[in-house]
Write an enzyme that holds these catalytic residues in place. Sequence first.
Site, PDB file in Angstrom:
ATOM      1  N   PRO A   1       7.386  -3.591   1.913  1.00  0.00           N
ATOM      2  CA  PRO A   1       6.757  -2.367   1.384  1.00  0.00           C
ATOM      3  C   PRO A   1       6.619  -1.208   2.375  1.00  0.00           C
ATOM      4  CG  PRO A   1       5.466  -4.320   0.797  1.00  0.00           C
ATOM      5  CD  PRO A   1       6.479  -4.756   1.809  1.00  0.00           C
TER       6      PRO A   1
ATOM      7  N   LYS B   1      17.196   9.346   3.726  1.00  0.00           N
ATOM      8  CA  LYS B   1      16.643   8.928   2.435  1.00  0.00           C
ATOM      9  C   LYS B   1      15.439   9.781   2.061  1.00  0.00           C
ATOM     10  CE  LYS B   1      14.719   5.744  -0.680  1.00  0.00           C
ATOM     11  NZ  LYS B   1      14.406   4.431  -1.165  1.00  0.00           N
TER      12      LYS B   1
END
EC number: 1.1.1.31
Lengths: 298, 298
Positions: free
Chosen positions: B66, B172
């Site tokens: 995560p 990204k």
Amino acid sequence: MTTVAFIGLGNMGGPMAANLAKAGFNVRAFDLSAQALETAKSQGCEIAATASEAATDADFVISMLPAGKHVRGLYVDGDAPLFEVIKPSALVIDCSTIDADTARQVAAAGAEKGIGFVDAPVSGGVGGAQAGTLTFIVGGSEAQFAQAQPVLQAMGKNIFHAGDHGAGQVAKVCNNMLLSILMAGTCEAINMGVKNGLDPAVLSEIMKQSSGGNWALNVYNPYPGVMENAPASKGYQGGFQVDLMIKDLGLAMDVSQQSASPVPMGSAARSLFTLHKAGGNGKLDFSSLLKLYQDKSE
Amino acid sequence: MTTVAFIGLGNMGGPMAANLAKAGFNVRAFDLSAQALETAKSQGCEIAATASEAATDADFVISMLPAGKHVRGLYVDGDAPLFEVIKPSALVIDCSTIDADTARQVAAAGAEKGIGFVDAPVSGGVGGAQAGTLTFIVGGSEAQFAQAQPVLQAMGKNIFHAGDHGAGQVAKVCNNMLLSILMAGTCEAINMGVKNGLDPAVLSEIMKQSSGGNWALNVYNPYPGVMENAPASKGYQGGFQVDLMIKDLGLAMDVSQQSASPVPMGSAARSLFTLHKAGGNGKLDFSSLLKLYQDKSE
């Protein structure tokens, strides 16, 4: 032979009129500038002494003017309103980018006299006008859209029917507001990547092929040197001026206000382009917004 | 036979590991969830009792976790850091979306032990993970990028080399910030057009083919009914959750802050998605931002 009256021979209207003449239309051109008239004559247009002379008995009347007040003055409430002289079977095609309300009101005034009127703002810039590859976004009835086709096809490539009167202006203003947002976002993303060590061409290619893909990355990269033919690689000359984007964003804010449509991103983009103009960059291509983001020496 | 350790078998990692097993890799999978391990076993993976057991002697170690703290804990400063057991010829491929600084620090810690580490965050969502069509954006050396190819090709379609360590994460975050901007802008433009009488499908088509064209209009239209397979036409279920976009925008704000990169549009988009989450929409697809713009009854 089909006669087309063409009013407004500026950077856009001049080459549009020339393309109509080249396509075999009998073009009667009018502009306040004697030089623009000379150029039109050399490109195969007849020249008229007044707008009324150009429009009388014409099958189509095309106008390319700066703002709504000029369009209203030309057709409805000026010294010699053209709706007094245009024949009822003619179609008026207003290619100006103006507010949708004025477009609807002028269309309604024409309809009272049996004269058809469509709003048909363009995108594609001076290059598109010269090459005859403009995009037209038309507001009017189906029949009027069909009637306008042969004339528009002589000047453009993509011809869209956005909806009823005014819809062409609304669609154009939505598109250009979105364009301002994606250009600002693209400048911002590339600048942040470059400041963090990425190559602008590599980052642009990654985003172009990913979910950040957009028109600016495809054909109009704002970073100098990434795209040989983009204004960014030519000192931000040519292209679509910051001043014109600010004009279109003003129209977008009017539409937002009149319809209570929230435009937080469009408002932010408008502020950025206006800051950039305040920095002395109003005459540069709008992709020069990148410069607002870049570090200057301290 | 090439052995791949896979740590983190969530919504993304689970199908990615399954695709590796299907492609013939010997996959040793680990996750804290017993159920995720059971699923992985049924899809052809070996299961390991600990991350260390999975990583020992593996040729590749892939992680899908995560946040940065989990990646650092797994490899560097947790109870059983994998950099103590991974063999030096192995390559670590971290597919988590985390901050670039942590990616660079973990890469440096690996390099001290002779272990290669690349950041390789993905885009393409759960659908892309299942179909094996993910996009990987890789940060690392040329040699490491080449070494990672066979493994990444078994899970993805587009594999980009963004630059050195951390560059994958930076690219990204730039892409996803731009995505948030163009989705918000697209919602805003369509909503304003519809409030002014335009058909959402007609306006979307005009903008898609004009200078407002972008990824959302191409494949992910936010207006229900315009695009049959988009989340907007399925009650905004599936797709990319608002909560995940807000996570990525938080990373973008960190990059902006650390590098003093101005992000006025990204900040505005982050505020809008956060307002939308505050309205109880965190679990919906991110294109549901359109609902924030739409009129509710008074």
